[in-house]
Design a protein around this motif. Structure first.
Motif, PDB file in Angstrom:
ATOM      1  N   GLN A  10       0.829  -1.204   0.000  1.00  0.00           N
ATOM      2  CA  GLN A  10       0.000   0.000   0.000  1.00  0.00           C
ATOM      3  C   GLN A  10       0.869   1.262   0.000  1.00  0.00           C
ATOM      4  OE1 GLN A  10      -2.421   0.805   3.492  1.00  0.00           O
ATOM      5  NE2 GLN A  10      -3.895   1.961   2.279  1.00  0.00           N
ATOM      6  N   GLU A  11       1.930   1.280   0.816  1.00  0.00           N
ATOM      7  CA  GLU A  11       2.829   2.437   0.834  1.00  0.00           C
ATOM      8  C   GLU A  11       3.488   2.636  -0.526  1.00  0.00           C
ATOM      9  OE1 GLU A  11       4.274   2.448   5.501  1.00  0.00           O
ATOM     10  OE2 GLU A  11       5.337   1.193   4.056  1.00  0.00           O
ATOM     11  N   LEU A  12       3.977   1.551  -1.121  1.00  0.00           N
ATOM     12  CA  LEU A  12       4.600   1.639  -2.439  1.00  0.00           C
ATOM     13  C   LEU A  12       3.627   2.211  -3.460  1.00  0.00           C
ATOM     14  CD1 LEU A  12       6.569  -1.719  -2.559  1.00  0.00           C
ATOM     15  CD2 LEU A  12       7.574   0.563  -2.688  1.00  0.00           C
ATOM     16  N   ASP A  13       2.407   1.730  -3.464  1.00  0.00           N
ATOM     17  CA  ASP A  13       1.405   2.215  -4.419  1.00  0.00           C
ATOM     18  C   ASP A  13       1.093   3.694  -4.198  1.00  0.00           C
ATOM     19  OD1 ASP A  13       1.244  -0.293  -5.571  1.00  0.00           O
ATOM     20  OD2 ASP A  13      -0.639  -0.827  -4.570  1.00  0.00           O
ATOM     21  N   ARG A  14       0.921   4.092  -2.950  1.00  0.00           N
ATOM     22  CA  ARG A  14       0.578   5.486  -2.656  1.00  0.00           C
ATOM     23  C   ARG A  14       1.718   6.434  -3.029  1.00  0.00           C
ATOM     24  NH1 ARG A  14      -1.959   5.410   3.254  1.00  0.00           N
ATOM     25  NH2 ARG A  14      -2.245   7.622   2.819  1.00  0.00           N
ATOM     26  N   ILE A  15       2.947   6.040  -2.714  1.00  0.00           N
ATOM     27  CA  ILE A  15       4.094   6.880  -3.060  1.00  0.00           C
ATOM     28  C   ILE A  15       4.267   6.922  -4.577  1.00  0.00           C
ATOM     29  CG2 ILE A  15       6.609   7.102  -2.888  1.00  0.00           C
ATOM     30  CD1 ILE A  15       6.324   5.848  -0.028  1.00  0.00           C
ATOM     31  N   GLU A  16       4.173   5.772  -5.223  1.00  0.00           N
ATOM     32  CA  GLU A  16       4.344   5.702  -6.674  1.00  0.00           C
ATOM     33  C   GLU A  16       3.369   6.616  -7.408  1.00  0.00           C
ATOM     34  OE1 GLU A  16       4.176   2.344 -10.238  1.00  0.00           O
ATOM     35  OE2 GLU A  16       3.314   1.873  -8.276  1.00  0.00           O
ATOM     36  N   HIS A  17       2.124   6.677  -6.944  1.00  0.00           N
ATOM     37  CA  HIS A  17       1.104   7.459  -7.640  1.00  0.00           C
ATOM     38  C   HIS A  17       1.067   8.936  -7.249  1.00  0.00           C
ATOM     39  CE1 HIS A  17      -0.237   3.323  -8.503  1.00  0.00           C
ATOM     40  NE2 HIS A  17      -0.383   3.873  -9.698  1.00  0.00           N
ATOM     41  N   ALA A  18       1.866   9.322  -6.252  1.00  0.00           N
ATOM     42  CA  ALA A  18       1.980  10.741  -5.911  1.00  0.00           C
ATOM     43  C   ALA A  18       2.822  11.425  -6.981  1.00  0.00           C
ATOM     44  CB  ALA A  18       2.635  10.899  -4.539  1.00  0.00           C
ATOM     45  N   GLU A  19       2.489  12.647  -7.293  1.00  0.00           N
ATOM     46  CA  GLU A  19       3.250  13.389  -8.306  1.00  0.00           C
ATOM     47  C   GLU A  19       4.628  13.799  -7.780  1.00  0.00           C
ATOM     48  OE1 GLU A  19       3.460  15.252 -12.189  1.00  0.00           O
ATOM     49  OE2 GLU A  19       2.238  13.671 -11.355  1.00  0.00           O
ATOM     50  N   GLU A  20       4.687  14.144  -6.500  1.00  0.00           N
ATOM     51  CA  GLU A  20       5.931  14.642  -5.912  1.00  0.00           C
ATOM     52  C   GLU A  20       6.133  14.046  -4.527  1.00  0.00           C
ATOM     53  OE1 GLU A  20       6.108  19.087  -7.839  1.00  0.00           O
ATOM     54  OE2 GLU A  20       4.861  18.812  -6.066  1.00  0.00           O
ATOM     55  N   LEU A  21       7.359  14.162  -4.050  1.00  0.00           N
ATOM     56  CA  LEU A  21       7.738  13.680  -2.735  1.00  0.00           C
ATOM     57  C   LEU A  21       8.461  14.810  -2.020  1.00  0.00           C
ATOM     58  CD1 LEU A  21       9.295  10.335  -1.809  1.00  0.00           C
ATOM     59  CD2 LEU A  21      10.731  12.327  -1.497  1.00  0.00           C
ATOM     60  N   GLU A  22       8.172  14.964  -0.750  1.00  0.00           N
ATOM     61  CA  GLU A  22       8.921  15.920   0.069  1.00  0.00           C
ATOM     62  C   GLU A  22       9.953  15.133   0.856  1.00  0.00           C
ATOM     63  OE1 GLU A  22       6.132  17.904   2.595  1.00  0.00           O
ATOM     64  OE2 GLU A  22       5.483  19.260   1.004  1.00  0.00           O
ATOM     65  N   ILE A  23      11.188  15.653   0.868  1.00  0.00           N
ATOM     66  CA  ILE A  23      12.264  14.988   1.593  1.00  0.00           C
ATOM     67  C   ILE A  23      12.990  16.004   2.455  1.00  0.00           C
ATOM     68  CG2 ILE A  23      13.900  15.266  -0.328  1.00  0.00           C
ATOM     69  CD1 ILE A  23      15.034  12.454   0.506  1.00  0.00           C
ATOM     70  N   ALA A  24      13.325  15.594   3.657  1.00  0.00           N
ATOM     71  CA  ALA A  24      14.144  16.402   4.563  1.00  0.00           C
ATOM     72  C   ALA A  24      15.257  15.499   5.081  1.00  0.00           C
ATOM     73  CB  ALA A  24      13.313  16.944   5.728  1.00  0.00           C
ATOM     74  N   GLY A  44      10.319  -1.761  -9.327  1.00  0.00           N
ATOM     75  CA  GLY A  44      10.141  -2.978  -8.532  1.00  0.00           C
ATOM     76  C   GLY A  44       9.584  -2.626  -7.167  1.00  0.00           C
ATOM     77  N   GLU A  45      10.267  -3.056  -6.136  1.00  0.00           N
ATOM     78  CA  GLU A  45       9.841  -2.774  -4.763  1.00  0.00           C
ATOM     79  C   GLU A  45      10.616  -1.602  -4.166  1.00  0.00           C
ATOM     80  OE1 GLU A  45       7.143  -4.576  -3.365  1.00  0.00           O
ATOM     81  OE2 GLU A  45       7.133  -5.064  -5.502  1.00  0.00           O
ATOM     82  N   GLY A  46      11.297  -0.835  -5.012  1.00  0.00           N
ATOM     83  CA  GLY A  46      12.116   0.282  -4.521  1.00  0.00           C
ATOM     84  C   GLY A  46      11.575   1.635  -4.932  1.00  0.00           C
ATOM     85  N   ILE A  47      11.803   2.629  -4.087  1.00  0.00           N
ATOM     86  CA  ILE A  47      11.493   4.026  -4.370  1.00  0.00           C
ATOM     87  C   ILE A  47      12.836   4.724  -4.593  1.00  0.00           C
ATOM     88  CG2 ILE A  47      10.532   6.186  -3.467  1.00  0.00           C
ATOM     89  CD1 ILE A  47       8.388   4.062  -4.077  1.00  0.00           C
ATOM     90  N   TYR A  48      12.939   5.419  -5.730  1.00  0.00           N
ATOM     91  CA  TYR A  48      14.193   6.055  -6.121  1.00  0.00           C
ATOM     92  C   TYR A  48      13.999   7.550  -6.315  1.00  0.00           C
ATOM     93  CZ  TYR A  48      15.916   1.352  -6.827  1.00  0.00           C
ATOM     94  OH  TYR A  48      16.301   0.050  -6.620  1.00  0.00           O
ATOM     95  N   VAL A  49      15.031   8.305  -5.960  1.00  0.00           N
ATOM     96  CA  VAL A  49      15.044   9.759  -6.144  1.00  0.00           C
ATOM     97  C   VAL A  49      16.393  10.153  -6.724  1.00  0.00           C
ATOM     98  CG1 VAL A  49      13.409  10.219  -4.260  1.00  0.00           C
ATOM     99  CG2 VAL A  49      15.864  10.220  -3.785  1.00  0.00           C
ATOM    100  N   ARG A  50      16.398  11.349  -7.344  1.00  0.00           N
ATOM    101  CA  ARG A  50      17.625  11.914  -7.912  1.00  0.00           C
ATOM    102  C   ARG A  50      17.610  13.406  -7.697  1.00  0.00           C
ATOM    103  NH1 ARG A  50      17.687   9.204 -13.937  1.00  0.00           N
ATOM    104  NH2 ARG A  50      18.675   7.255 -13.296  1.00  0.00           N
ATOM    105  N   SER A  51      18.788  13.992  -7.785  1.00  0.00           N
ATOM    106  CA  SER A  51      18.915  15.437  -7.810  1.00  0.00           C
ATOM    107  C   SER A  51      18.995  15.875  -9.264  1.00  0.00           C
ATOM    108  CB  SER A  51      20.190  15.866  -7.076  1.00  0.00           C
ATOM    109  OG  SER A  51      20.439  17.231  -7.332  1.00  0.00           O
ATOM    110  N   VAL A  52      17.977  16.596  -9.721  1.00  0.00           N
ATOM    111  CA  VAL A  52      17.954  17.059 -11.111  1.00  0.00           C
ATOM    112  C   VAL A  52      19.156  17.952 -11.408  1.00  0.00           C
ATOM    113  CG1 VAL A  52      16.509  19.102 -10.757  1.00  0.00           C
ATOM    114  CG2 VAL A  52      16.433  17.916 -12.951  1.00  0.00           C
ATOM    115  N   ASN A  53      19.680  18.612 -10.395  1.00  0.00           N
ATOM    116  CA  ASN A  53      20.832  19.510 -10.567  1.00  0.00           C
ATOM    117  C   ASN A  53      22.160  18.836 -10.236  1.00  0.00           C
ATOM    118  OD1 ASN A  53      19.300  21.795 -11.399  1.00  0.00           O
ATOM    119  ND2 ASN A  53      18.621  21.991  -9.276  1.00  0.00           N
TER     120      ASN A  53
END
Length: 127
Positions: A10-24, A44-53
């Protein structure tokens, strides 16, 4: 590409379908830094982020101190460990970014899938 992820489906699905993520990021002293709004993808079962800059951005540099932080996306708020991803996942992450955010201007998607951005690919694991 195996993962020892402790995300629930459920967490994976909810995060995947969100347009954006807030990170601190967690600072050296243990306090949370300021939140940044970024794009994220699921592979897969992972959530990935990158720095566009790339590696020079403030929020990315902030992840280097403790490699921990807190995220919020799709109604999910979690403390996470921020793990540098293996290069082997970059093609799949590029594809996921192109698929999810392809409705944005091409130059934006090109930036998040550039070699500079790919060098900052991180996997978020709940802690």
């Amino acid at each position: 590409m195996t993962s020892t992820s402790a995300w629930t489906s459920q967490e994976l699905d909810r995060i995947e379908h969100a347009e954006e993520l807030e990170i601190a990021s967690l600072r050296r002293g243990g306090e949370l830094g300021s939140r940044r709004t970024i794009w994220m993808v699921r592979v897969g079962e992972g959530i990935y982020v990158r720095s566009v800059n790339g590696p020079g951005s403030d929020w990315y540099r902030g992840t280097r101190a403790r490699q921990e932080g807190r995220i919020r996306a799709g109604g999910v708020e979690k403390d996470v460990t921020i793990i540098d991803a293996d290069d082997e996942v970059n093609d799949a992450v590029d594809t996921a970014y192109r698929t999810k955010y392809g409705h944005y201007a091409a130059y934006i998607v090109k930036a998040i899938t550039s070699a500079e951005a790919s060098s900052t690919t991180m996997r978020l694991e709940p802690r």
